[in-house]
Design a protein around this motif. Structure first.
Motif, PDB file in Angstrom:
ATOM      1  N   ASP A 103       0.857  -1.177   0.000  1.00 53.78           N
ATOM      2  CA  ASP A 103       0.000   0.000   0.000  1.00 53.78           C
ATOM      3  C   ASP A 103       0.896   1.230   0.000  1.00 53.78           C
ATOM      4  O   ASP A 103       1.742   1.375   0.872  1.00 53.78           O
ATOM      5  N   LEU A 104       0.708   2.097  -0.971  1.00 53.30           N
ATOM      6  CA  LEU A 104       1.496   3.312  -1.055  1.00 53.30           C
ATOM      7  C   LEU A 104       0.570   4.520  -1.050  1.00 53.30           C
ATOM      8  O   LEU A 104      -0.524   4.465  -1.587  1.00 53.30           O
ATOM      9  N   LEU A 105       1.024   5.614  -0.458  1.00 55.86           N
ATOM     10  CA  LEU A 105       0.278   6.862  -0.487  1.00 55.86           C
ATOM     11  C   LEU A 105       1.006   7.816  -1.423  1.00 55.86           C
ATOM     12  O   LEU A 105       2.049   8.352  -1.098  1.00 55.86           O
ATOM     13  N   THR A 119      10.398   5.008  -5.803  1.00 58.23           N
ATOM     14  CA  THR A 119      10.103   5.871  -4.675  1.00 58.23           C
ATOM     15  C   THR A 119      11.217   6.897  -4.508  1.00 58.23           C
ATOM     16  O   THR A 119      12.386   6.558  -4.608  1.00 58.23           O
ATOM     17  N   PRO A 120      10.902   8.167  -4.236  1.00 59.54           N
ATOM     18  CA  PRO A 120      11.935   9.187  -4.090  1.00 59.54           C
ATOM     19  C   PRO A 120      12.879   8.870  -2.943  1.00 59.54           C
ATOM     20  O   PRO A 120      12.513   8.211  -1.976  1.00 59.54           O
ATOM     21  N   ARG A 121      14.102   9.375  -3.043  1.00 55.87           N
ATOM     22  CA  ARG A 121      15.107   9.204  -2.002  1.00 55.87           C
ATOM     23  C   ARG A 121      14.591   9.772  -0.697  1.00 55.87           C
ATOM     24  O   ARG A 121      14.059  10.867  -0.624  1.00 55.87           O
ATOM     25  N   GLY A 122      14.754   8.996   0.379  1.00 56.86           N
ATOM     26  CA  GLY A 122      14.380   9.454   1.697  1.00 56.86           C
ATOM     27  C   GLY A 122      12.937   9.180   2.060  1.00 56.86           C
ATOM     28  O   GLY A 122      12.539   9.423   3.189  1.00 56.86           O
ATOM     29  N   ALA A 123      12.129   8.698   1.160  1.00 60.79           N
ATOM     30  CA  ALA A 123      10.724   8.452   1.478  1.00 60.79           C
ATOM     31  C   ALA A 123      10.581   7.228   2.355  1.00 60.79           C
ATOM     32  O   ALA A 123      11.330   6.270   2.244  1.00 60.79           O
ATOM     33  N   PHE A 124       9.586   7.272   3.248  1.00 61.54           N
ATOM     34  CA  PHE A 124       9.216   6.132   4.084  1.00 61.54           C
ATOM     35  C   PHE A 124      10.367   5.629   4.939  1.00 61.54           C
ATOM     36  O   PHE A 124      10.483   4.443   5.219  1.00 61.54           O
ATOM     37  N   GLY A 125      11.268   6.518   5.364  1.00 64.02           N
ATOM     38  CA  GLY A 125      12.277   6.124   6.331  1.00 64.02           C
ATOM     39  C   GLY A 125      13.460   5.400   5.750  1.00 64.02           C
ATOM     40  O   GLY A 125      14.182   4.719   6.454  1.00 64.02           O
ATOM     41  N   THR A 126      13.733   5.494   4.461  1.00 57.43           N
ATOM     42  CA  THR A 126      14.902   4.864   3.883  1.00 57.43           C
ATOM     43  C   THR A 126      15.573   5.844   2.950  1.00 57.43           C
ATOM     44  O   THR A 126      14.959   6.779   2.447  1.00 57.43           O
ATOM     45  N   LYS A 144       0.289  -8.063   3.241  1.00 53.80           N
ATOM     46  CA  LYS A 144       0.457  -6.851   2.450  1.00 53.80           C
ATOM     47  C   LYS A 144       1.393  -5.911   3.206  1.00 53.80           C
ATOM     48  O   LYS A 144       1.512  -5.986   4.420  1.00 53.80           O
ATOM     49  N   ILE A 145       2.031  -5.027   2.463  1.00 52.52           N
ATOM     50  CA  ILE A 145       2.907  -4.029   3.054  1.00 52.52           C
ATOM     51  C   ILE A 145       2.199  -2.674   3.038  1.00 52.52           C
ATOM     52  O   ILE A 145       1.632  -2.281   2.021  1.00 52.52           O
ATOM     53  N   ALA A 146       2.218  -1.976   4.160  1.00 47.92           N
ATOM     54  CA  ALA A 146       1.691  -0.612   4.236  1.00 47.92           C
ATOM     55  C   ALA A 146       2.815   0.319   4.665  1.00 47.92           C
ATOM     56  O   ALA A 146       3.451   0.090   5.690  1.00 47.92           O
ATOM     57  N   GLN A 147       3.086   1.324   3.866  1.00 51.12           N
ATOM     58  CA  GLN A 147       4.056   2.350   4.224  1.00 51.12           C
ATOM     59  C   GLN A 147       3.281   3.529   4.800  1.00 51.12           C
ATOM     60  O   GLN A 147       2.425   4.108   4.132  1.00 51.12           O
ATOM     61  N   VAL A 148       3.566   3.890   6.040  1.00 47.85           N
ATOM     62  CA  VAL A 148       2.836   4.965   6.722  1.00 47.85           C
ATOM     63  C   VAL A 148       3.814   6.077   7.066  1.00 47.85           C
ATOM     64  O   VAL A 148       4.816   5.838   7.751  1.00 47.85           O
ATOM     65  N   ALA A 149       3.535   7.274   6.598  1.00 49.87           N
ATOM     66  CA  ALA A 149       4.404   8.415   6.860  1.00 49.87           C
ATOM     67  C   ALA A 149       4.300   8.843   8.315  1.00 49.87           C
ATOM     68  O   ALA A 149       3.256   8.671   8.962  1.00 49.87           O
ATOM     69  N   ALA A 178       2.093   6.529  13.458  1.00 52.06           N
ATOM     70  CA  ALA A 178       3.490   6.317  13.099  1.00 52.06           C
ATOM     71  C   ALA A 178       4.304   7.479  13.659  1.00 52.06           C
ATOM     72  O   ALA A 178       4.103   8.630  13.277  1.00 52.06           O
ATOM     73  N   LEU A 179       5.209   7.184  14.576  1.00 48.99           N
ATOM     74  CA  LEU A 179       6.068   8.227  15.132  1.00 48.99           C
ATOM     75  C   LEU A 179       7.216   8.555  14.182  1.00 48.99           C
ATOM     76  O   LEU A 179       7.733   9.669  14.173  1.00 48.99           O
ATOM     77  N   THR A 180       7.626   7.559  13.418  1.00 47.03           N
ATOM     78  CA  THR A 180       8.572   7.752  12.329  1.00 47.03           C
ATOM     79  C   THR A 180       7.922   7.186  11.068  1.00 47.03           C
ATOM     80  O   THR A 180       6.844   6.587  11.142  1.00 47.03           O
ATOM     81  N   ASP A 181       8.555   7.334   9.934  1.00 45.91           N
ATOM     82  CA  ASP A 181       8.069   6.624   8.758  1.00 45.91           C
ATOM     83  C   ASP A 181       8.123   5.131   9.062  1.00 45.91           C
ATOM     84  O   ASP A 181       9.145   4.622   9.543  1.00 45.91           O
ATOM     85  N   CYS A 182       7.035   4.432   8.822  1.00 48.52           N
ATOM     86  CA  CYS A 182       6.920   3.020   9.225  1.00 48.52           C
ATOM     87  C   CYS A 182       6.605   2.111   8.050  1.00 48.52           C
ATOM     88  O   CYS A 182       5.893   2.497   7.117  1.00 48.52           O
ATOM     89  N   THR A 183       7.120   0.901   8.129  1.00 49.95           N
ATOM     90  CA  THR A 183       6.732  -0.184   7.248  1.00 49.95           C
ATOM     91  C   THR A 183       5.963  -1.195   8.072  1.00 49.95           C
ATOM     92  O   THR A 183       6.497  -1.723   9.055  1.00 49.95           O
TER      93      THR A 183
END
Length: 315
Positions: free
Chosen positions: A6-8, A18-25, A102-107, A169-174
């Motif tokens: 799941d991507l937002l 995915t752009p550099r730095g997105a979702f904590g990586t 499923k994978i959910a990326q949460v900002a 999500a306190l940080t970008d989370c997977t």
């Protein structure tokens, strides 16, 4: 194993990295097939591989690693959490690794699960830090638990009950989303895993009780929380002479929300601990010069965490 993701994203796109730095990586490469989505909507996308490089958040490279040697996202942090609680047989571990999810990326600062939502998944934190929280009548937030890699939430789904709190999500989370039907089948086939899930919830309650009991002394309460996070992040690691360092990717305001203190008060408490030579913090990393000294100052006894082999008599 089949996974989804799941991507937002704001606009429809096709095989866009995915752009550099997105979702904590610093870099995320996704082997995606054709997909589309409307603005600000989470849409499941079929994917097979996700390679995470140099994660920004987490306590250590091991705890941030969510991919196997072949680049397939795994539930390894979840499996490691279960083995802290019970003695799993090889068949139990295999069953966990074969779960589909499923994978959910949460900002960061976004809710992964809203209060009142009826969920049909068990959510497992694979990467990043999250928290349980509720809002007071005046709108202020109280954090009632920190979720670290391997921790899970959404167990309310077992009772088909709406969430009485939210997950942020306190940080970008997977996050891994495991369907309830799979969890029920897993517990039916492997009762020891069901026992581990309930042990984990009992530990959550024990942690919250301990936070409430420590609320009379702000400095000791903060010191105790830091000891608790250190113990959770380094479970199974012997305490050695010399400093211990780990990422602490949460703010003083968030710590205050957990302890019922203002960020100004938390800042004063950190200064007190720093002047006493018990901790040092800078650039999102906490240094504990002497773990045993901090534990003594905090009167910290980790047995309330009820881990396997902690002397509590539970196996």
């Amino acid at each position: 194993m089949t996974t989804g993701i799941d991507l937002l994203l704001p606009d429809p796109c096709y095989d866009v990295p995915t752009p550099r730095g997105a979702f904590g990586t610093d870099q995320v490469c996704l082997d995606l097939r054709l997909f589309s989505m409307s603005e600000n909507t989470l849409i499941p996308v079929n994917a097979r591989r996700a390679t995470h490089v140099k994660p920004r958040f987490g306590s250590s490279p091991e705890e941030c690693c969510v991919t196997g040697h072949d680049g397939v996202v795994t539930l390894r942090p979840f499996l490691r959490k279960l083995t802290q609680l019970v003695q799993l047989q090889s068949g139990d571990a295999d069953a966990v690794e074969l779960l589909q999810f499923k994978i959910a990326q949460v900002a960061r600062q976004r809710d992964a699960i809203a209060r009142g939502e009826t969920v049909s998944y068990l959510y497992v934190v694979l990467e990043g830090w999250a928290a349980r929280y509720s809002l007071r009548p005046d709108g202020t937030r109280r954090i009632t638990g920190f979720l670290l890699p391997g921790d899970f939430c959404g167990i309310h789904a077992v009772c088909h009950a709406p969430m009485d709190h939210a997950i942020v999500a306190l940080t970008d989370c997977t996050l891994a989303k495991i369907e309830l039907t799979q969890v029920e089948a897993l517990v039916s086939d492997s009762p020891i895993i069901g026992r581990a899930l309930w042990y984990a919830k009992l530990i959550d309650e024990a942690i919250l009780r301990t936070w409430l009991l420590n609320s009379s002394d702000a400095v000791r309460t903060l010191a105790h929380l830091l000891c608790e996070l250190d113990a959770r992040l380094h479970h199974g690691t012997e305490i050695e002479a010399g400093p211990r360092r780990f990422d602490l990717p949460i703010t003083q305001e968030q710590i205050g929300d957990a302890l019922g203190l203002t960020s100004v008060h938390i800042n004063r408490c950190f200064r007190h601990l720093r002047e006493a030579g018990l901790v040092d913090i800078g650039q999102g990393r906490l240094t504990i010069p002497d773990v045993e000294a901090l534990r003594k100052a905090a009167a910290f006894d980790p047995t309330y965490l009820h881990w396997r082999g902690d002397g509590s008599g539970r196996r």
